[in-house]
Design an enzyme around this catalytic site. Structure first.
Site, PDB file in Angstrom:
ATOM      1  N   HIS A  38       0.884  -1.173   0.056  1.00  0.00           N
ATOM      2  CA  HIS A  38      -0.257  -0.160  -0.003  1.00  0.00           C
ATOM      3  C   HIS A  38       1.078   1.237   0.141  1.00  0.00           C
ATOM      4  O   HIS A  38       0.728   2.238  -0.781  1.00  0.00           O
ATOM      5  CB  HIS A  38      -0.922  -0.266   1.279  1.00  0.00           C
ATOM      6  N   HIS A  51       4.256   7.708   4.886  1.00  0.00           N
ATOM      7  CA  HIS A  51       2.865   8.421   5.470  1.00  0.00           C
ATOM      8  C   HIS A  51       2.119   7.557   6.583  1.00  0.00           C
ATOM      9  O   HIS A  51       1.526   8.085   7.239  1.00  0.00           O
ATOM     10  CB  HIS A  51       2.225   8.589   4.432  1.00  0.00           C
ATOM     11  N   ASP A  52       2.188   6.324   6.801  1.00  0.00           N
ATOM     12  CA  ASP A  52       1.440   5.340   7.782  1.00  0.00           C
ATOM     13  C   ASP A  52       2.389   4.842   8.841  1.00  0.00           C
ATOM     14  O   ASP A  52       2.022   4.326   9.778  1.00  0.00           O
ATOM     15  CB  ASP A  52       0.807   4.236   6.865  1.00  0.00           C
ATOM     16  N   GLU A  55       1.383   5.955  12.368  1.00  0.00           N
ATOM     17  CA  GLU A  55       0.138   5.635  12.777  1.00  0.00           C
ATOM     18  C   GLU A  55      -0.197   4.188  12.889  1.00  0.00           C
ATOM     19  O   GLU A  55      -0.801   3.506  13.711  1.00  0.00           O
ATOM     20  CB  GLU A  55      -0.776   6.087  11.766  1.00  0.00           C
ATOM     21  N   ASP A  56       0.739   3.220  12.153  1.00  0.00           N
ATOM     22  CA  ASP A  56       0.372   1.880  11.977  1.00  0.00           C
ATOM     23  C   ASP A  56       1.551   0.939  12.599  1.00  0.00           C
ATOM     24  O   ASP A  56       1.519  -0.244  12.320  1.00  0.00           O
ATOM     25  CB  ASP A  56       0.181   1.645  10.673  1.00  0.00           C
ATOM     26  N   ASP A 115      -3.036   8.755  -0.807  1.00  0.00           N
ATOM     27  CA  ASP A 115      -3.469   7.720   0.079  1.00  0.00           C
ATOM     28  C   ASP A 115      -4.795   7.380   0.259  1.00  0.00           C
ATOM     29  O   ASP A 115      -5.240   6.090   0.244  1.00  0.00           O
ATOM     30  CB  ASP A 115      -3.043   8.280   1.799  1.00  0.00           C
TER      31      ASP A 115
END
Length: 169
Positions: A38, A51-52, A55-56, A115
């Site tokens: 992704h 980008h993630d 967060e992840d 995204d």
């Protein structure tokens, strides 16, 4: 064609390796693909490999700052959800996160649009009933991303429209 900037290429390769390590073992919902795919899809749309990652994964903004510098850490911070479970239900949390992104610089909004395109495509094509909730949330989010790249905004809107036709029609 100008010669690529070696320092920039090394940062991108380092970011790719870092994202791959941090997302190791994670899988995408609905497809079962490695999660880092992704991130790479988003990169194909616009450079935003990290980008993630905060967060992840267990990575922190400070980790990103130490590894990639202040400018990249600032962008990742804008892209990281700021709401927490104790802020309220999903609708309340999504409002908090949307309000946060509304204040972001245009280049960050462009990354978020990329995204959104990737996530929407995946959820619409492979998702289940969650697509109904997601599509409403994303339609609201697109309202605050209008300063992002116009072509990506149109692509994101088109993906949402395709999803609405499939799941909400």
């Amino acid at each position: 064609m100008p010669a690529p900037d070696l320092a920039a290429m090394l940062i991108v390769l380092d970011a790719c390796a870092y994202a791959t390590r941090m997302h190791a073992g994670q899988q995408r919902k609905y497809t079962g693909e490695p999660y880092v795919l992704h991130c790479l899809e988003v990169v194909r749309i616009v450079a935003a490999l990290l980008h993630d990652v905060v967060e992840d994964t267990e990575a922190s903004i400070e980790d990103v700052r130490n590894q990639f510098g202040e400018e990249i850490a600032r962008g990742v911070a804008w892209l990281t959800d700021v709401s927490r479970p104790d802020d309220g239900n999903r609708a309340v949390r999504k409002t908090i996160d949307r309000d946060h992104l509304a204040q972001a610089p245009a280049d960050v909004k462009t990354v978020k649009l990329a995204d959104v395109i990737s996530n929407t495509r995946s959820i619409v094509d492979h998702g289940d009933g969650f697509a109904r909730v997601y599509l409403r949330e994303i339609a609201a989010l697109l309202e605050v991303l209008s300063e992002g790249h116009p072509e990506l905004l149109q692509r994101a809107k088109a993906e949402v429209a395709r999803g609405v036709a499939k799941w909400l029609a």
